[in-house]
Design a protein around this motif. Structure first.
Motif, PDB file in Angstrom:
ATOM      1  N   THR A 147      35.791  67.753 -20.188  1.00  0.00           N
ATOM      2  CA  THR A 147      36.399  67.167 -18.994  1.00  0.00           C
ATOM      3  C   THR A 147      35.411  67.037 -17.831  1.00  0.00           C
ATOM      4  OG1 THR A 147      37.241  69.325 -18.323  1.00  0.00           O
ATOM      5  CG2 THR A 147      38.765  67.886 -19.492  1.00  0.00           C
ATOM      6  N   LYS A 148      34.238  67.639 -17.963  1.00  0.00           N
ATOM      7  CA  LYS A 148      33.230  67.485 -16.905  1.00  0.00           C
ATOM      8  C   LYS A 148      32.032  66.677 -17.404  1.00  0.00           C
ATOM      9  CE  LYS A 148      35.206  70.041 -13.737  1.00  0.00           C
ATOM     10  NZ  LYS A 148      35.649  69.457 -12.458  1.00  0.00           N
TER      11      LYS A 148
ATOM     12  N   VAL B 108      29.898  63.423 -19.061  1.00  0.00           N
ATOM     13  CA  VAL B 108      29.840  61.964 -19.084  1.00  0.00           C
ATOM     14  C   VAL B 108      28.638  61.518 -19.904  1.00  0.00           C
ATOM     15  CG1 VAL B 108      29.593  59.869 -17.692  1.00  0.00           C
ATOM     16  CG2 VAL B 108      30.890  61.797 -16.784  1.00  0.00           C
TER      17      VAL B 108
ATOM     18  N   GLU C  58      39.076  54.283 -16.519  1.00  0.00           N
ATOM     19  CA  GLU C  58      38.329  55.390 -15.909  1.00  0.00           C
ATOM     20  C   GLU C  58      37.016  54.888 -15.346  1.00  0.00           C
ATOM     21  OE1 GLU C  58      38.281  59.879 -16.999  1.00  0.00           O
ATOM     22  OE2 GLU C  58      36.683  58.954 -18.183  1.00  0.00           O
TER      23      GLU C  58
ATOM     24  N   THR D 145      33.387  56.532 -13.949  1.00  0.00           N
ATOM     25  CA  THR D 145      32.626  57.789 -13.932  1.00  0.00           C
ATOM     26  C   THR D 145      31.228  57.565 -13.366  1.00  0.00           C
ATOM     27  OG1 THR D 145      31.826  57.358 -16.168  1.00  0.00           O
ATOM     28  CG2 THR D 145      33.798  58.698 -15.975  1.00  0.00           C
TER      29      THR D 145
ATOM     30  N   HIS E 159      27.240  59.705 -13.308  1.00  0.00           N
ATOM     31  CA  HIS E 159      26.508  60.833 -13.863  1.00  0.00           C
ATOM     32  C   HIS E 159      25.019  60.650 -13.610  1.00  0.00           C
ATOM     33  CE1 HIS E 159      26.249  64.375 -16.329  1.00  0.00           C
ATOM     34  NE2 HIS E 159      25.383  63.819 -17.147  1.00  0.00           N
TER      35      HIS E 159
ATOM     36  N   ASN F 168      41.250  57.661 -12.067  1.00  0.00           N
ATOM     37  CA  ASN F 168      40.749  58.955 -12.538  1.00  0.00           C
ATOM     38  C   ASN F 168      41.754  60.080 -12.354  1.00  0.00           C
ATOM     39  OD1 ASN F 168      38.450  57.526 -12.995  1.00  0.00           O
ATOM     40  ND2 ASN F 168      37.220  58.525 -11.416  1.00  0.00           N
TER      41      ASN F 168
ATOM     42  N   LEU G 161      32.823  62.707  -7.987  1.00  0.00           N
ATOM     43  CA  LEU G 161      32.645  62.633  -9.441  1.00  0.00           C
ATOM     44  C   LEU G 161      31.671  63.716  -9.920  1.00  0.00           C
ATOM     45  CD1 LEU G 161      32.434  58.738  -9.540  1.00  0.00           C
ATOM     46  CD2 LEU G 161      34.339  60.125 -10.389  1.00  0.00           C
TER      47      LEU G 161
ATOM     48  N   ILE H 119      37.073  66.855 -10.660  1.00  0.00           N
ATOM     49  CA  ILE H 119      37.316  65.726 -11.565  1.00  0.00           C
ATOM     50  C   ILE H 119      37.610  66.251 -12.970  1.00  0.00           C
ATOM     51  CG2 ILE H 119      34.815  65.473 -12.039  1.00  0.00           C
ATOM     52  CD1 ILE H 119      37.203  62.497 -11.942  1.00  0.00           C
TER      53      ILE H 119
ATOM     54  N   PHE I  73      37.656  64.430 -16.444  1.00  0.00           N
ATOM     55  CA  PHE I  73      37.464  63.165 -17.150  1.00  0.00           C
ATOM     56  C   PHE I  73      38.386  63.059 -18.352  1.00  0.00           C
ATOM     57  CE2 PHE I  73      33.162  63.559 -15.147  1.00  0.00           C
ATOM     58  CZ  PHE I  73      33.306  62.476 -14.299  1.00  0.00           C
TER      59      PHE I  73
ATOM     60  N   GLY J  80      35.247  60.346 -20.226  1.00  0.00           N
ATOM     61  CA  GLY J  80      33.912  60.869 -19.933  1.00  0.00           C
ATOM     62  C   GLY J  80      32.776  59.982 -20.308  1.00  0.00           C
TER      63      GLY J  80
END
Lengths: 433, 96
Positions: free
Chosen positions: A41-42, A44, A277, A279, A281, B12, B65, B91, B93, B96
Motif C-alpha cells: 500500500t506504500k 509504487v 489512481e 501516484t 514516486h 486515491n 503521495l 496514502i 495505494f 501502486g
C-alpha cells in the motif's frame, strides 16, 4: 516485544521481501516491519517484473503470483509534439513459457510476496513505522525503534529495505540527503479498460502484453522518459524526469503527464479509459558513483535505499530482489560460521554484489548520468530533428530525394553544427560503451 | 494547460492522520521572505504547497503521495521537516 531476532528487515517491497524470505527459509528468526496497512500500500512501480530475479528464490512463482500480462513486444518511440519515430521488437520467442517479463500491479503482487515470506517463517508486522535505529555504546546497530508503545526491538543485524527516501540511514548518518541530480520523479496513472479493448488496441492475445517507452519532447526538455504498460484490464501510463530538472524548469509533474497523455499518438490508446489512481514516486538514478555505504556494524542497505537502479534499462525491482537476496545470503553464511555482523564481515555483501550483474551493469553506465545532465539536446533537439527528417522523406511533394537528404543534413548541422554532432556522438559512445 | 491535481487525487485512498501532518514547514518566514524560487509550489506532484498572493507558502499535506520531492528539492534552506506518517496512515495505494 523484548524478544531478540536474528535479523530485522525494514520494509516489505521487493528487496525487503526477498531478504526476509531468504533469511526465513534458512531457518533464521526474522522480523519484518512494514509501515503500510498491508504490504504494497506504500509501494509504487511501473510495473514490470523480471522473472529471473524472483525465480532464483521462488522457482514456481508463476503458479499463484498475481501476474498481469507477459510481454511479447517492446516499442520505443521518439516523439516530437505531433509525431513519433518508433522501433518495435515483437517476438514469438517471448511468447513461449517460461515467460521472461510480466506487467504486475504492485499492491496485489507485494501482498502475494509477503504471504510467501510469512509461509517461509518470518514474522511480518504491518502498520508499524520504524522511527530510528538503536545503537550500543560502540555505535553498532543493535535494533530498531518503532512508533508503537514499548517499541524497542533488537536483532543481530538490521537490513534497511526502506526505499528511496532511506530516512533511517540518513538519520543514522550513514549517508547524506539525496541530491536532486540523483533522483527522478515519476508520476503515473492507472486507466481501466475492458480486456478485449486492450488486446485489440495493442494487437495482442489473451495475457500477452506490450511495453511502450516514450522518449523526446514528452519530457519538455527535461532528462527523463515516459512509459505505457498494458496490464490485464488497465494501462499504466507515466512519465519521470530528474528532480533537478523539475526544480530548474518549473514544470509541474501532473501537467507534464497530462500533456503527454494528450499527445496525438498516445491519446487514442487511452480513450474511454477510467482513471482510478494517481501516484508519484522517486527513482534513485544516480548510478554507480552515487551508491552510498551499503553495510556497517549491524546494518546493511538493499534495494532503492542503496541506489540500486539501472536507469538506462529501466531495471530496478530485479536489482532490488538481487541485492535483498545477496544481503540475506551474506547474513546466513556468517550465522552458519557463528561470525558476528561486523562491518568487516558484512563487507562480503559488497563482494557478492561486485560479482553479480548488479554492480557490473551499474559500472558499465557509470558516466551516463553526468553525460545526459546539461545535454538536453538529446531530449529535445534530436527527437525533433529525427521526426522532421522522417516527415521530409515520407512526404511526397515533387521534391527529389537527393534534395531532401541535403535539407535533412543541413537541418542537423544548423541545429547542432558539425562539431556539435561529433561531440554528441562521442558523448553517446561514452555513455553506452 | 490548466490541470487540476485535486481531480486526480480524488481517485486515491487515504487515511489522514488528523492533527499529525508528517510534513511540516520549519520556518514559514524563510519560504515567504527568503526563498525566491518556491519550487515546492510547482514540483510537488500532489500540489500540497500553494503560494498565496502575499508570497506566503501554505502546506496542506492531506493529499501527500509520500514521494519525498519537497524535502529533496529544498536544497537552499532545508526548510522541510519530513517523516513517514505513523504506521497505517497516509496514502494507501490501491494499485501502486
Amino acid at each position: 516485544m523484548s524478544e531478540k531476532f536474528d535479523a530485522i528487515v525494514v520494509g516489505a517491497g521487493p528487496s525487503g521481501n526477498t531478504a526476509a524470505y531468504t533469511l526465513a527459509k534458512s531457518g533464521l528468526n526474522v522480523l519484518q516491519l512494514e509501515r503500510g496497512e498491508t504490504p504494497g500500500t506504500k509501494n509504487v512501480q511501473g510495473a514490470i517484473l523480471y522473472s529471473d530475479a524472483l525465480e532464483r528464490i521462488i522457482p514456481d512463482f508463476r503458479d499463484d503470483a498475481p501476474l498481469e500480462r507477459h510481454l511479447i513486444e517492446q516499442r520505443m518511440w521518439v516523439l516530437d509534439d505531433e509525431s513519433f519515430v518508433g522501433s518495435h521488437y515483437r517476438s514469438e520467442g517471448f511468447n513461449q513459457p517460461p515467460y521472461n517479463r510480466y506487467t504486475i500491479i504492485r499492491a496485489a503482487f507485494d501482498k502475494w510476496f509477503s504471504e510467501k515470506v510469512r509461509q517461509a517463517g518470518a514474522l511480518v508486522i504491518c502498520e508499524t513505522t520504524v522511527t530510528d535505529l538503536l545503537r550500543d555504546d560502540k555505535n553498532r546497530v543493535v535494533g530498531v525503534q518503532v512508533d508503537r508503545e514499548g517499541g524497542s526491538i533488537y536483532a543481530d543485524v538490521v537490513i534497511l529495505a526502506d526505499g528511496v527516501n532511506s530516512l533511517l540511514a540518513k538519520k543514522a548518518g550513514f549517508h547524506a540527503e539525496l541530491d536532486p541530480t540523483h533522483v527522478g520523479l515519476a508520476v503515473k496513472e492507472m486507466h481501466f479498460l475492458p480486456e478485449e479493448t486492450i488486446e485489440q488496441r495493442f494487437n495482442v492475445g489473451e495475457d500477452e502484453g506490450v511495453v511502450i517507452e516514450l522518449f523526446g519532447k514528452v519530457t519538455q526538455g527535461m532528462m527523463g522518459t515516459g512509459f505505457l504498460y498494458t496490464n490485464k484490464e488497465s494501462l499504466s501510463i507515466g512519465v519521470g524526469c530528474m528532480l533537478s530538472d523539475f526544480k530548474t524548469q518549473k514544470i509541474s509533474p501532473y501537467a507534464l503527464l497530462e500533456n503527454m497523455k494528450n499527445h496525438p499518438s498516445i491519446k487514442p490508446l487511452l480513450a474511454d479509459g477510467e482513471m482510478k489512481e494517481y501516484t508519484a514516486h522517486l527513482i534513485p538514478e544516480g548510478g554507480y558513483k552515487a551508491i552510498p555505504r551499503i553495510a556497517g556494524d549491524g546494518w546493511m542497505i538493499v534495494g532503492d535505499a542503496g541506489m540500486f537502479v539501472n536507469a538506462v534499462h529501466r531495471e530496478g525491482s530485479n536489482l532490488a530482489m538481487t541485492t535483498g537476496r545477496l544481503a540475506a545470503e551474506t547474513v546466513v553464511a556468517l550465522m552458519q560460521e557463528s561470525k558476528p555482523m561486523t562491518e568487516a564481515n558484512l563487507a562480503a555483501y559488497r563482494n557478492r554484489l561486485d560479482d553479480s550483474f548488479v554492480m557490473k551493469d551499474l559500472k558499465k553506465y557509470k558516466e551516463m548520468p553526468e553525460i545526459f545532465h546539461r545535454n538536453n539536446q538529446f531530449f529535445t533537439t534530436y527527437p525533433e530533428l529525427i521526426n522532421r527528417s522522417a516527415h521530409t522523406m515520407l512526404k511526397v511533394d515533387g521534391v527529389d530525394k537527393k534534395t531532401k537528404e541535403r535539407e535533412i543534413f543541413s537541418s542537423f548541422t544548423h541545429k547542432r553544427s558539425l562539431f556539435g554532432l561529433m561531440g554528441d556522438a562521442y558523448k553517446l559512445w561514452r555513455a553506452f560503451r | 494547460m490548466n490541470v487540476k491535481v485535486e481531480e486526480k487525487l480524488f481517485q486515491n485512498r487515504y487515511r489522514v492522520d488528523t492533527d499529525h501532518p508528517h510534513v511540516n514547514i520549519r520556518n514559514p518566514d524563510v519560504c515567504e521572505y527568503e526563498c525566491k524560487t518556491q519550487q515546492c509550489t510547482v514540483c510537488c506532484p500532489a500540489g500540497c504547497y500553494t503560494r498565496e498572493g502575499s508570497g506566503k507558502v501554505v502546506l496542506i499535506a492531506d493529499g501527500c503521495l509520500e514521494c519525498g520531492t519537497c524535502r529533496i528539492i529544498c536544497t537552499d534552506y532545508r526548510n522541510v521537516d519530513w517523516e513517514y506518517p505513523r504506521g497505517g496512515y497516509g496514502i494507501l495505494f490501491k494499485f501502486g
